[in-house]
Design a protein around this motif. Structure first.
Motif, PDB file in Angstrom:
ATOM      1  N   GLY A  40      20.211  14.621 -15.450  1.00  0.00           N
ATOM      2  CA  GLY A  40      20.502  13.772 -14.298  1.00  0.00           C
ATOM      3  C   GLY A  40      19.303  13.410 -13.454  1.00  0.00           C
ATOM      4  N   ASP A  41      18.135  13.980 -13.747  1.00  0.00           N
ATOM      5  CA  ASP A  41      16.944  13.673 -12.953  1.00  0.00           C
ATOM      6  C   ASP A  41      16.388  12.291 -13.310  1.00  0.00           C
ATOM      7  OD1 ASP A  41      17.236  16.167 -11.877  1.00  0.00           O
ATOM      8  OD2 ASP A  41      15.507  17.057 -12.907  1.00  0.00           O
ATOM      9  N   LEU A  42      15.674  11.709 -12.366  1.00  0.00           N
ATOM     10  CA  LEU A  42      15.030  10.424 -12.587  1.00  0.00           C
ATOM     11  C   LEU A  42      13.596  10.641 -13.039  1.00  0.00           C
ATOM     12  CD1 LEU A  42      16.218   8.424  -9.417  1.00  0.00           C
ATOM     13  CD2 LEU A  42      17.428   8.869 -11.567  1.00  0.00           C
ATOM     14  N   LEU A  43      13.155   9.845 -13.989  1.00  0.00           N
ATOM     15  CA  LEU A  43      11.785   9.887 -14.495  1.00  0.00           C
ATOM     16  C   LEU A  43      11.147   8.540 -14.204  1.00  0.00           C
ATOM     17  CD1 LEU A  43      12.635  11.533 -17.911  1.00  0.00           C
ATOM     18  CD2 LEU A  43      11.657  12.687 -15.907  1.00  0.00           C
ATOM     19  N   VAL A  44      10.032   8.554 -13.483  1.00  0.00           N
ATOM     20  CA  VAL A  44       9.385   7.321 -13.038  1.00  0.00           C
ATOM     21  C   VAL A  44       7.959   7.282 -13.559  1.00  0.00           C
ATOM     22  CG1 VAL A  44       8.707   5.920 -11.047  1.00  0.00           C
ATOM     23  CG2 VAL A  44      10.815   7.281 -10.952  1.00  0.00           C
ATOM     24  N   ALA A  45       7.653   6.262 -14.352  1.00  0.00           N
ATOM     25  CA  ALA A  45       6.279   6.048 -14.818  1.00  0.00           C
ATOM     26  C   ALA A  45       5.456   5.482 -13.672  1.00  0.00           C
ATOM     27  CB  ALA A  45       6.278   5.084 -16.000  1.00  0.00           C
ATOM     28  N   ALA A  46       4.223   5.948 -13.533  1.00  0.00           N
ATOM     29  CA  ALA A  46       3.385   5.504 -12.423  1.00  0.00           C
ATOM     30  C   ALA A  46       2.029   5.034 -12.925  1.00  0.00           C
ATOM     31  CB  ALA A  46       3.211   6.626 -11.397  1.00  0.00           C
ATOM     32  N   LEU A  47       1.609   3.893 -12.432  1.00  0.00           N
ATOM     33  CA  LEU A  47       0.354   3.276 -12.845  1.00  0.00           C
ATOM     34  C   LEU A  47      -0.820   3.748 -12.002  1.00  0.00           C
ATOM     35  CD1 LEU A  47       1.947  -0.255 -13.119  1.00  0.00           C
ATOM     36  CD2 LEU A  47       1.211   1.130 -15.058  1.00  0.00           C
ATOM     37  N   LYS A  48      -0.696   3.680 -10.693  1.00  0.00           N
ATOM     38  CA  LYS A  48      -1.831   3.952  -9.807  1.00  0.00           C
ATOM     39  C   LYS A  48      -2.323   5.384  -9.938  1.00  0.00           C
ATOM     40  CE  LYS A  48      -3.203   3.857  -4.924  1.00  0.00           C
ATOM     41  NZ  LYS A  48      -2.756   3.568  -3.549  1.00  0.00           N
TER      42      LYS A  48
ATOM     43  N   ARG B 262       0.832  -1.206   0.000  1.00  0.00           N
ATOM     44  CA  ARG B 262       0.000   0.000   0.000  1.00  0.00           C
ATOM     45  C   ARG B 262       0.865   1.254   0.000  1.00  0.00           C
ATOM     46  NH1 ARG B 262      -4.523   0.782   4.601  1.00  0.00           N
ATOM     47  NH2 ARG B 262      -2.837   1.903   5.654  1.00  0.00           N
ATOM     48  N   GLY B 263       2.096   1.083   0.412  1.00  0.00           N
ATOM     49  CA  GLY B 263       3.111   2.128   0.371  1.00  0.00           C
ATOM     50  C   GLY B 263       4.460   1.451   0.292  1.00  0.00           C
ATOM     51  N   GLY B 264       5.524   2.248   0.244  1.00  0.00           N
ATOM     52  CA  GLY B 264       6.856   1.672   0.253  1.00  0.00           C
ATOM     53  C   GLY B 264       7.445   1.388  -1.112  1.00  0.00           C
TER      54      GLY B 264
ATOM     55  N   GLY C 155       6.113   0.665   3.779  1.00  0.00           N
ATOM     56  CA  GLY C 155       4.691   0.553   3.487  1.00  0.00           C
ATOM     57  C   GLY C 155       3.992  -0.440   4.397  1.00  0.00           C
ATOM     58  N   LYS C 156       2.686  -0.391   4.350  1.00  0.00           N
ATOM     59  CA  LYS C 156       1.859  -1.349   5.074  1.00  0.00           C
ATOM     60  C   LYS C 156       1.181  -2.272   4.077  1.00  0.00           C
ATOM     61  CE  LYS C 156       0.858   1.550   9.116  1.00  0.00           C
ATOM     62  NZ  LYS C 156      -0.208   2.105   9.981  1.00  0.00           N
ATOM     63  N   ASP C 157       0.620  -3.351   4.608  1.00  0.00           N
ATOM     64  CA  ASP C 157      -0.120  -4.272   3.764  1.00  0.00           C
ATOM     65  C   ASP C 157      -1.388  -3.592   3.273  1.00  0.00           C
ATOM     66  OD1 ASP C 157      -0.811  -6.523   2.420  1.00  0.00           O
ATOM     67  OD2 ASP C 157      -0.777  -7.856   4.156  1.00  0.00           O
ATOM     68  N   TYR C 158      -2.018  -4.167   2.238  1.00  0.00           N
ATOM     69  CA  TYR C 158      -3.257  -3.599   1.716  1.00  0.00           C
ATOM     70  C   TYR C 158      -4.358  -3.611   2.763  1.00  0.00           C
ATOM     71  CZ  TYR C 158      -0.817  -4.014  -2.714  1.00  0.00           C
ATOM     72  OH  TYR C 158       0.101  -3.896  -3.725  1.00  0.00           O
ATOM     73  N   SER C 159      -4.267  -4.506   3.725  1.00  0.00           N
ATOM     74  CA  SER C 159      -5.254  -4.577   4.813  1.00  0.00           C
ATOM     75  C   SER C 159      -5.034  -3.494   5.853  1.00  0.00           C
ATOM     76  CB  SER C 159      -5.172  -5.944   5.482  1.00  0.00           C
ATOM     77  OG  SER C 159      -3.929  -6.088   6.158  1.00  0.00           O
ATOM     78  N   GLY C 160      -3.886  -2.833   5.788  1.00  0.00           N
ATOM     79  CA  GLY C 160      -3.519  -1.859   6.808  1.00  0.00           C
ATOM     80  C   GLY C 160      -2.610  -2.435   7.874  1.00  0.00           C
ATOM     81  N   ALA C 161      -2.360  -3.745   7.824  1.00  0.00           N
ATOM     82  CA  ALA C 161      -1.512  -4.395   8.812  1.00  0.00           C
ATOM     83  C   ALA C 161      -0.042  -4.032   8.592  1.00  0.00           C
ATOM     84  CB  ALA C 161      -1.691  -5.905   8.735  1.00  0.00           C
ATOM     85  N   GLU C 162       0.730  -4.074   9.669  1.00  0.00           N
ATOM     86  CA  GLU C 162       2.157  -3.838   9.568  1.00  0.00           C
ATOM     87  C   GLU C 162       2.835  -5.002   8.847  1.00  0.00           C
ATOM     88  OE1 GLU C 162       3.628  -1.087  10.524  1.00  0.00           O
ATOM     89  OE2 GLU C 162       1.849  -0.193  11.470  1.00  0.00           O
TER      90      GLU C 162
ATOM     91  N   PRO D 264      16.510   2.529   0.951  1.00  0.00           N
ATOM     92  CA  PRO D 264      16.284   3.046  -0.408  1.00  0.00           C
ATOM     93  C   PRO D 264      16.830   4.454  -0.571  1.00  0.00           C
ATOM     94  CG  PRO D 264      14.266   3.186   0.882  1.00  0.00           C
ATOM     95  CD  PRO D 264      15.263   2.448   1.733  1.00  0.00           C
ATOM     96  N   LEU D 265      17.085   4.822  -1.817  1.00  0.00           N
ATOM     97  CA  LEU D 265      17.467   6.202  -2.114  1.00  0.00           C
ATOM     98  C   LEU D 265      16.270   7.136  -1.978  1.00  0.00           C
ATOM     99  CD1 LEU D 265      19.622   5.618  -5.344  1.00  0.00           C
ATOM    100  CD2 LEU D 265      20.392   5.710  -2.961  1.00  0.00           C
ATOM    101  N   TYR D 266      15.076   6.580  -2.175  1.00  0.00           N
ATOM    102  CA  TYR D 266      13.835   7.368  -2.140  1.00  0.00           C
ATOM    103  C   TYR D 266      12.690   6.379  -2.003  1.00  0.00           C
ATOM    104  CZ  TYR D 266      10.623  11.203  -3.472  1.00  0.00           C
ATOM    105  OH  TYR D 266       9.654  12.167  -3.491  1.00  0.00           O
ATOM    106  N   TYR D 267      11.599   6.817  -1.378  1.00  0.00           N
ATOM    107  CA  TYR D 267      10.424   5.942  -1.298  1.00  0.00           C
ATOM    108  C   TYR D 267       9.156   6.779  -1.342  1.00  0.00           C
ATOM    109  CZ  TYR D 267       9.821   7.196   3.664  1.00  0.00           C
ATOM    110  OH  TYR D 267       9.618   7.883   4.831  1.00  0.00           O
ATOM    111  N   TRP D 268       8.062   6.112  -1.708  1.00  0.00           N
ATOM    112  CA  TRP D 268       6.745   6.741  -1.752  1.00  0.00           C
ATOM    113  C   TRP D 268       5.814   6.050  -0.755  1.00  0.00           C
ATOM    114  CZ3 TRP D 268       9.503   5.957  -6.239  1.00  0.00           C
ATOM    115  CH2 TRP D 268       9.670   7.057  -7.103  1.00  0.00           C
ATOM    116  N   ASP D 269       5.062   6.830  -0.037  1.00  0.00           N
ATOM    117  CA  ASP D 269       4.002   6.318   0.825  1.00  0.00           C
ATOM    118  C   ASP D 269       2.924   7.404   0.890  1.00  0.00           C
ATOM    119  OD1 ASP D 269       2.456   4.888   2.574  1.00  0.00           O
ATOM    120  OD2 ASP D 269       3.675   5.334   4.348  1.00  0.00           O
ATOM    121  N   PRO D 270       1.770   7.192   0.236  1.00  0.00           N
ATOM    122  CA  PRO D 270       1.279   5.956  -0.361  1.00  0.00           C
ATOM    123  C   PRO D 270       1.942   5.642  -1.698  1.00  0.00           C
ATOM    124  CG  PRO D 270      -0.301   7.715  -0.733  1.00  0.00           C
ATOM    125  CD  PRO D 270       0.755   8.271   0.183  1.00  0.00           C
TER     126      PRO D 270
END
Length: 396
Positions: free
Chosen positions: A328-336, A260-262, A282-289, A302-308
């Motif tokens: 030098g920048d990073l380009l990240v395609a995102a689905l969600k 769900r994140g991470g 991140g946490k599980d999709y259920s919200g659990a740790e 990690p060098l970088y992370y996203w949450d959510p």
């Protein structure tokens, strides 16, 4: 109905109706078929680098997954159901013959395509795809040669097949990055069985490294095969779907899905462990740790992370002339979130900020590459998928 109309003397009506129906069906099929878009299919967007122009080069592709620029300027693109096509001079080719049978199940199918560094002379390319056997499904990497007329693949040879096939339809990986020595780096996810990412004798949840003939490079940490699978470069990856080399400093960079994140950007090193599922942001999709927190001895950060999670699909490093502000920048395609994330880096390579582009405008963005002229090429992972080109908007 037809009989009563005929008896009334209207014998031509069935033919007319049949022709009308055929015309409608033909028109409908044309809408579904891949086709090049017109020059009018363009939009302008404001970014921190100024106004950019997004042109639609082709539509009607069925879940396109990867695109590469050929030496003659053509674009070769994969479709997840198992098709490989070429877009050239505004025309999409028929599916190329000879593509290996793929298991188009869940997230699987025909995945990445990468051109051999000597493609202009040897016409060799690499494909990753999901395959099936009696035990389930797994990721495979093949090498093939594109025929002179570019209509078929020949000399198709399997270079790698993951060690354990299972029934799940998720987390196959799997993009390819080619090092300056011609060796191949690619990722495979944990296949939905997270503990596999911590088993060095399992290819799942890993970055892999092989030579272009399938042999094992001398730099691999488990080359002897006694402590782990010889092809493994690093472990502890949940589902790496972006991998590239920075042409500026030669570093290998990856981006992978969290739960769900991470989601993470990493710089995989030989024999290192990147934590999943022991540590994660991140946490599980259920919200659990999940696991034991965000840090632990023996695991890399990690060098970088996203949450959510933004659900990253691909990664590129911008090294081009069209957008010098992005060098030098990073380009990240995102689905969600259906966007392109630009991660700004300082002179030491540290990520300092994020800009989000095209949020929700084009659907699920699956791949991004930097073309030789510095423009960006993007594919959208949709039933009616597209190839897009991002360039500097003309000045008034």
């Amino acid at each position: 109905m037809w009989r009563s109309l005929s008896r009334a003397g209207l014998t031509n009506i069935p033919t007319l109706l049949t022709r009308s129906a055929a015309s409608l069906l033909s028109g409908f099929l044309c809408l579904l078929a891949p086709h090049a878009a017109t020059a009018q299919d363009a939009q302008e967007f404001s970014t921190q680098a100024g106004t950019v122009l997004v042109e639609t080069l082709a539509t009607g592709l069925r879940h396109p997954w990867a695109v590469e620029v050929m030496p003659d300027g053509g674009l070769i693109v994969t479709e997840r159901p198992g098709r490989l096509r070429i877009l050239r001079d505004g025309e999409l080719s028929a599916p190329i013959e000879g593509v290996p049978d793929v298991a188009a199940r869940g997230q699987g199918g025909l995945l990445d395509v990468a051109l051999d560094p000597q493609f202009a002379t040897n016409r060799a390319l690499y494909l990753t795809h999901s395959a099936s056997d009696g035990d389930g499904y797994g990721t495979v990497l093949v090498r093939a040669t594109l025929s002179d007329d570019q209509r078929r693949l020949t000399d198709v040879r399997e270079l790698f097949r993951m060690s354990k096939f299972t029934g799940g339809g998720q987390h196959f990986g799997s993009r390819i990055a080619i090092d300056k020595d011609g060796s191949l780096f690619f990722g495979i996810g944990d296949r939905g069985q997270r503990d596999r990412a911590q088993d060095p004798r399992d290819h799942a949840g890993a970055i892999l490294h092989i030579n272009p003939d399938g042999s094992i490079p001398a730099s691999n940490p488990y080359r002897g095969g006694t402590e782990g699978r010889a092809e493994i470069w690093s472990k502890g990856h949940r589902n790496p779907q972006g991998i590239t080399f920075d042409q500026g400093d030669g570093k290998l960079l990856t981006v992978e899905h969290g739960a769900r994140g991470g989601d993470e950007v990493n710089n995989p090193q030989p024999g290192k462990n990147y934590g999943w599922p022991v540590i994660t942001y991140g946490k599980d999709y259920s919200g659990a740790e999940i696991g034991e927190g965000t840090a632990k001895d023996g695991f890399e950060q990690p060098l970088y992370y996203w949450d959510p999670s933004i659900a990253p699909g691909a990664l590129a490093v911008y090294r081009g002339s069209m957008f010098p502000e992005w060098d030098g920048d990073l380009l990240v395609a995102a689905l969600k979130y259906q966007l392109l994330a630009r991660l700004e880096r300082d002179e030491n390579g540290a990520i300092t900020s994020e800009e989000r582009l095209f949020d929700g405008e084009f659907g699920r963005i699956r791949d991004v590459v930097v073309a030789p002229d510095g423009a960006l090429l993007i594919v959208t992972d949709e039933d009616n998928g597209a190839i897009l080109r991002v360039s500097k908007a003309p000045t008034q």
